[in-house]
Design a protein around this motif. Structure first.
Motif, PDB file in Angstrom:
ATOM      1  N   PRO A  74       0.903  -1.201  -0.104  1.00 19.79           N
ATOM      2  CA  PRO A  74       0.012   0.127   0.013  1.00 19.79           C
ATOM      3  C   PRO A  74       1.047   1.224   0.122  1.00 19.79           C
ATOM      4  CG  PRO A  74      -0.176  -1.130   2.308  1.00 19.79           C
ATOM      5  CD  PRO A  74       0.583  -1.819   1.144  1.00 19.79           C
ATOM      6  N   TYR A  75       2.119   0.914   0.339  1.00 26.68           N
ATOM      7  CA  TYR A  75       2.851   2.328   0.271  1.00 26.68           C
ATOM      8  C   TYR A  75       3.748   2.691  -0.776  1.00 26.68           C
ATOM      9  CZ  TYR A  75       1.905   0.857   5.065  1.00 26.68           C
ATOM     10  OH  TYR A  75       1.313   0.307   6.294  1.00 26.68           O
TER      11      TYR A  75
ATOM     12  N   ALA C   2       1.853   8.042   0.479  1.00 26.61           N
ATOM     13  CA  ALA C   2       1.819   6.592   0.141  1.00 26.61           C
ATOM     14  C   ALA C   2       3.413   6.192   0.480  1.00 26.61           C
ATOM     15  CB  ALA C   2       1.363   6.302  -1.241  1.00 26.61           C
ATOM     16  N   VAL C   3       3.996   6.516   1.663  1.00 25.08           N
ATOM     17  CA  VAL C   3       5.342   5.925   1.848  1.00 25.08           C
ATOM     18  C   VAL C   3       5.366   5.218   2.981  1.00 25.08           C
ATOM     19  CG1 VAL C   3       7.581   7.252   2.482  1.00 25.08           C
ATOM     20  CG2 VAL C   3       5.689   8.457   1.106  1.00 25.08           C
ATOM     21  N   GLU C   4       6.256   4.119   3.016  1.00 25.47           N
ATOM     22  CA  GLU C   4       6.324   3.308   3.881  1.00 25.47           C
ATOM     23  C   GLU C   4       7.480   3.817   5.250  1.00 25.47           C
ATOM     24  OE1 GLU C   4       7.214  -1.437   4.686  1.00 25.47           O
ATOM     25  OE2 GLU C   4       7.426  -0.719   2.635  1.00 25.47           O
ATOM     26  N   ARG C   8       6.329  -2.111   9.139  1.00 28.50           N
ATOM     27  CA  ARG C   8       4.576  -2.201   8.619  1.00 28.50           C
ATOM     28  C   ARG C   8       3.722  -2.611   9.841  1.00 28.50           C
ATOM     29  NH1 ARG C   8       5.804  -6.780   4.577  1.00 28.50           N
ATOM     30  NH2 ARG C   8       7.618  -5.816   2.994  1.00 28.50           N
ATOM     31  N   LEU C   9       2.445  -2.323   9.638  1.00 26.90           N
ATOM     32  CA  LEU C   9       1.556  -2.332  10.532  1.00 26.90           C
ATOM     33  C   LEU C   9       1.373  -3.911  11.008  1.00 26.90           C
ATOM     34  CD1 LEU C   9      -1.091   0.271   9.464  1.00 26.90           C
ATOM     35  CD2 LEU C   9       0.665   0.578  11.203  1.00 26.90           C
ATOM     36  N   GLN C 127      -5.342 -10.087  -4.028  1.00 33.04           N
ATOM     37  CA  GLN C 127      -4.671  -9.081  -4.650  1.00 33.04           C
ATOM     38  C   GLN C 127      -5.724  -7.960  -5.323  1.00 33.04           C
ATOM     39  OE1 GLN C 127      -0.601 -10.270  -6.266  1.00 33.04           O
ATOM     40  NE2 GLN C 127       0.003  -9.637  -4.314  1.00 33.04           N
ATOM     41  N   ASN C 128      -7.097  -8.166  -4.888  1.00 32.20           N
ATOM     42  CA  ASN C 128      -7.953  -7.011  -5.459  1.00 32.20           C
ATOM     43  C   ASN C 128      -7.911  -5.786  -4.474  1.00 32.20           C
ATOM     44  OD1 ASN C 128     -10.011  -5.692  -5.945  1.00 32.20           O
ATOM     45  ND2 ASN C 128     -11.334  -7.463  -6.556  1.00 32.20           N
ATOM     46  N   PHE C 129      -6.697  -4.990  -4.778  1.00 28.63           N
ATOM     47  CA  PHE C 129      -6.516  -3.915  -3.726  1.00 28.63           C
ATOM     48  C   PHE C 129      -7.545  -3.017  -3.442  1.00 28.63           C
ATOM     49  CE2 PHE C 129      -2.386  -5.324  -5.771  1.00 28.63           C
ATOM     50  CZ  PHE C 129      -2.070  -6.134  -4.784  1.00 28.63           C
ATOM     51  N   ALA C 130      -8.411  -2.924  -4.561  1.00 29.35           N
ATOM     52  CA  ALA C 130      -9.654  -2.044  -4.206  1.00 29.35           C
ATOM     53  C   ALA C 130     -10.708  -2.623  -3.309  1.00 29.35           C
ATOM     54  CB  ALA C 130     -10.304  -2.010  -5.580  1.00 29.35           C
ATOM     55  N   ARG C 133      -9.165  -2.477   0.367  1.00 29.42           N
ATOM     56  CA  ARG C 133      -9.112  -1.159   1.019  1.00 29.42           C
ATOM     57  C   ARG C 133     -10.357  -0.839   1.607  1.00 29.42           C
ATOM     58  NH1 ARG C 133      -5.132   0.158  -2.794  1.00 29.42           N
ATOM     59  NH2 ARG C 133      -6.726   1.087  -4.224  1.00 29.42           N
ATOM     60  N   GLU C 154       3.891 -11.427   0.362  1.00 24.39           N
ATOM     61  CA  GLU C 154       2.682 -10.687  -0.181  1.00 24.39           C
ATOM     62  C   GLU C 154       1.247 -10.647   0.420  1.00 24.39           C
ATOM     63  OE1 GLU C 154       4.177 -11.596  -4.895  1.00 24.39           O
ATOM     64  OE2 GLU C 154       3.226 -13.167  -3.787  1.00 24.39           O
ATOM     65  N   LEU C 157       1.241  -8.166   2.919  1.00 26.64           N
ATOM     66  CA  LEU C 157       1.216  -6.750   2.487  1.00 26.64           C
ATOM     67  C   LEU C 157      -0.458  -6.691   1.899  1.00 26.64           C
ATOM     68  CD1 LEU C 157       4.441  -6.636   0.265  1.00 26.64           C
ATOM     69  CD2 LEU C 157       3.578  -4.817   1.898  1.00 26.64           C
ATOM     70  N   GLU C 160      -1.581  -5.665   4.773  1.00 24.46           N
ATOM     71  CA  GLU C 160      -1.615  -4.350   5.418  1.00 24.46           C
ATOM     72  C   GLU C 160      -2.510  -3.127   4.495  1.00 24.46           C
ATOM     73  OE1 GLU C 160       1.194  -3.900   7.188  1.00 24.46           O
ATOM     74  OE2 GLU C 160       1.604  -1.889   7.047  1.00 24.46           O
ATOM     75  N   HIS C 161      -2.934  -3.685   3.484  1.00 26.54           N
ATOM     76  CA  HIS C 161      -3.823  -2.773   2.866  1.00 26.54           C
ATOM     77  C   HIS C 161      -5.083  -2.449   3.528  1.00 26.54           C
ATOM     78  CE1 HIS C 161      -2.339  -1.947  -1.470  1.00 26.54           C
ATOM     79  NE2 HIS C 161      -1.662  -3.088  -1.432  1.00 26.54           N
ATOM     80  N   ASN C 164      -4.154  -0.540   6.997  1.00 23.09           N
ATOM     81  CA  ASN C 164      -3.435   1.011   6.645  1.00 23.09           C
ATOM     82  C   ASN C 164      -4.711   1.745   6.532  1.00 23.09           C
ATOM     83  OD1 ASN C 164      -1.327   2.680   6.204  1.00 23.09           O
ATOM     84  ND2 ASN C 164      -1.998   2.945   3.838  1.00 23.09           N
TER      85      ASN C 164
END
Lengths: 279, 279, 279, 279
Positions: A74-75, C2-4, C8-9, C127-130, C133, C154, C157, C160-161, C164
């Motif tokens: 996400p980053y 959007a910066v790490e 990570r959470l 990995q369906n990021f929408a 989120r 992965e 991560l 993490e989406h 976050n």
């Protein structure tokens, strides 16, 4: 009506002759080799216009560039979004090159349909069935990348979701699969090209950039894809790879790309003869 | 004294220029494309002589044929053994084609050294270290196939076992790896060709027959291997594939093979130009 | 933004102690073994109510059941949709078992939030990021299945989406990965359980049903998951597996499931002691 | 006579009841859990004697230790050879624990037969058919590890090479397969345990040490193997893991191993009950 009757729409049984259509003046499927190139991500007007003009000059057929980037983290940089689409459209105006760009959800897909010529559905969304069906109700050709652990049959079933909604123009694309092998990021499975040609009438492209990861190897694999009979190749080109905002190491520099295009054309013409002999 | 000192013998660090040597009058490594072909197994004098004469006529460089077959099942045909080696030697006399054949243990390796020109160590024996070291103490070039789940580094370390015993003439060969993918028996990993060329000075061949499994796809993958820059290809050819005692479906028939050879030569010449440009 | 920055959470560096929370009266994470069970798909009121009552009786903790099914083929049964969600809610009323069910797009996710207790995001949407989120902006715990070719990193991560966006309640789930191995549909990677426990504070479950494919093997792998230290297992149970509308061969029949639950509890109590010793 | 007639010798069709035999006083196959442990390599008399005495004290059943190590690199430590076998024999005298050790070629196999109780054929030699057949003509039970990319069927066919030469005592062993997954060195495929039990009457063990690579994870996977119903586990134990000459990070220290043995016994007794219920 969710019942499979007779042959699947994507199969050779449903349609024996190759699917072929034009995007702008570029014919896809049916014999020639289509060269689609551009940067991983649209970064600025200067960048995309200079790449597009260069590509036009060396004989590329389609311009690729990402405005919406599906990012594992996400980053990471997610692309310029709608602004990126507008820059791509400007590059098309300036050069005449049709634009291929990726949609990552329904919202971005609608915007792609307004501003691009071919909408890409990436490997991570190959089984995002809602998105596939939405693309199947749209009017743009769909550039469908094989998921990194998808079988050929699963790729064809994802294409079937698009075809079954009424959109017959699907381009398949091999981009590398997950294996134990460590010398490359993904293992480019070129033998899927002749296998796909037996199973389906849809054209199949190869994108060697992400799998191979290093620009010198990308060129070798692009030549191999042409020799294997791919309907097209998708390649990352950046005016200054060292300054790319994403995936710079796999992007080809302009000079190397120019040589590659002429070698690709030479191999494609041998391959065309080969195909006729093999039949 | 089993200690790694300095660069490994197989690495570019130990030797920058390509390893190149001749087998009979055939130069291996250093630029050209070597075509090695023949049946999976030697079956009879008539079969191997007729194939060898045909191969000679269409311009193949090396004759392959199995006398000792490593078989997954104890109940499968294991080859003609010493008799097969003698038939291969007779085919060489009749045609001048040097012979490549597989050894499966120390005994067969000794016989291969007496009757053949290149000794093959197959994928299943890639980590049979006793056999590798024995081949390293012999005088014949070693044709070393990548194991079906070996990394490039492991392949190079197996070559190191041969080199470290004093035999500098090793030919590497990609023949397909194990992956989830089901459209082919193995996944031919062509991108190992440019990766190997960066890491080692040893020549790398590609054998598309076992991985691809169907003769039409074999031809496409052989062309792709040539375009990727392989130093050679190894192909199964049978006078009458339908009657082969093993692996008939992947063997090419003579007519298809003859066309393939000329296309391979054409692609190799484009590729040579490409390599010079890429440098 | 959007910066790490920093850890990570999802990482142990960001939070050393295990994440633990309750769903209804069921505590997830922090030591015990949660048993989540039910049919692959909700088929009828009779089916889901009878399964839920049975599960309640034998001591299961959570009820699973699919109302929206992501289907590889467009011609397969896609679930009862909203009707299925209402039936699941009725089963919860009747038994008190909290409900876990899968969302496949934004629309179904909104409905899940209204009617269920935990929303599942399946392997094909990892990995369906929408969608991730969107789930991160919701209030329900997210049951996130590992993609069939996703690395542990992965998977984290993707979690993490969700984290976050503000939702800290994520449950990870191993469900099998794609490998060359053919004796099972997917290879259940149980060693990801201790690996995840080192890397993250989030609880990790195991779903052996889809990977293993046969109900007798499912039981063995559920016991193995408990012994490996999983925070929970997800299992398919059907009142009459032979009549299931999808995936019947992997569903456990009630009698076998009842025995399994008591064995799972016995192993979990040994495992708890083991974990304390290992620390 | 190389013809497959009727059912393969390793199959349940050829023999319905479990193969079971004793090594010293240890019964292998037929229900209990056998614990085989020891160092990766025999390093010195002090090392192997102290480990063996410790193992005896905490209730291990078999002593493992490598005298001949098949090494990927020619520059790695290859074991003490015959001297190592003599030290293992001395450890057996001192403790009564039967010895399992690996042969890597015909010469070492003959020596193993003189000095050990079970001869191991490692993953890299699983398809070294000459070695398998030689072990099939010997008298010792054969501990046959699954190759890192072998299917279950290929493992059974390798066992068939041994059985077909007249030696009925083969122990199969899962030790991890090659996959894309990166959190462990190999992916331990525990679901092969119930799959093998359906297909064959031969006992199947699990070795979690090499795959998992870290001693804490090794313990979790050993418990999982017991819960999955394995006939035995093979584990690396070293008196001082930090000083091991090979693979120290995966070796368990004595205290952790002692706890593990009692947990393994507890899980095995639950599992025995489970198996009876499942039947």
């Amino acid at each position: 009506v969710a019942v499979e009757r007779g042959a699947r729409l994507a199969s050779r049984d449903a349609r024996a002759e190759d699917t072929s259509f034009t995007v702008g003046t570029v014919r896809i499927g049916g014999g020639g080799l289509v060269v689609c190139a551009g940067p991983c991500a649209v970064e600025s007007e200067e960048q995309i216009l200079s790449v597009a003009r260069f590509l036009r000059g060396v004989g590329a057929d389609l311009l690729r560039g990402g405005a919406y980037k599906p990012r594992t983290s996400p980053y990471s940089f997610r692309g310029l979004g709608r602004e990126g689409l507008l820059l791509l459209a400007r590059a098309r105006e300036a050069t005449g090159l049709p634009v291929v760009t990726e949609a990552i959800d329904e919202e971005s897909l609608e915007l792609c349909e307004q501003h691009a010529d071919v909408v890409q559905i990436g490997a991570r969304n190959m089984q995002n069935f809602a998105l596939l069906r939405r693309a199947g109700r749209g009017k743009l050709p769909v550039f469908l990348k094989r998921g990194m652990s998808a079988t050929l049959d699963e790729l064809l079933l994802s294409a079937e979701h698009v075809l079954n909604e009424g959109n017959p123009r699907v381009i398949l694309c091999e981009r590398g699969i997950r294996t134990f092998s460590t010398h490359s990021r993904y293992t480019l499975d070129l033998s899927v090209v002749p296998a796909a040609q037996e199973a389906t009438h849809l054209p199949i492209f190869v994108d060697p950039s992400h799998a191979t990861g290093k620009s010198r190897r990308v060129a070798s694999m692009a030549l191999a894809a042409a020799a294997a009979g791919a309907a097209g190749v998708m390649l990352e080109v950046h005016p200054r790879p060292g300054e790319a905002m994403s995936d710079g190491s796999q992007a080809m520099a302009p000079a190397a790309f120019a040589s590659l295009v002429s070698e690709l054309r030479a191999i494609a013409s041998i391959r065309t003869t080969a195909t006729e002999t093999l039949r």
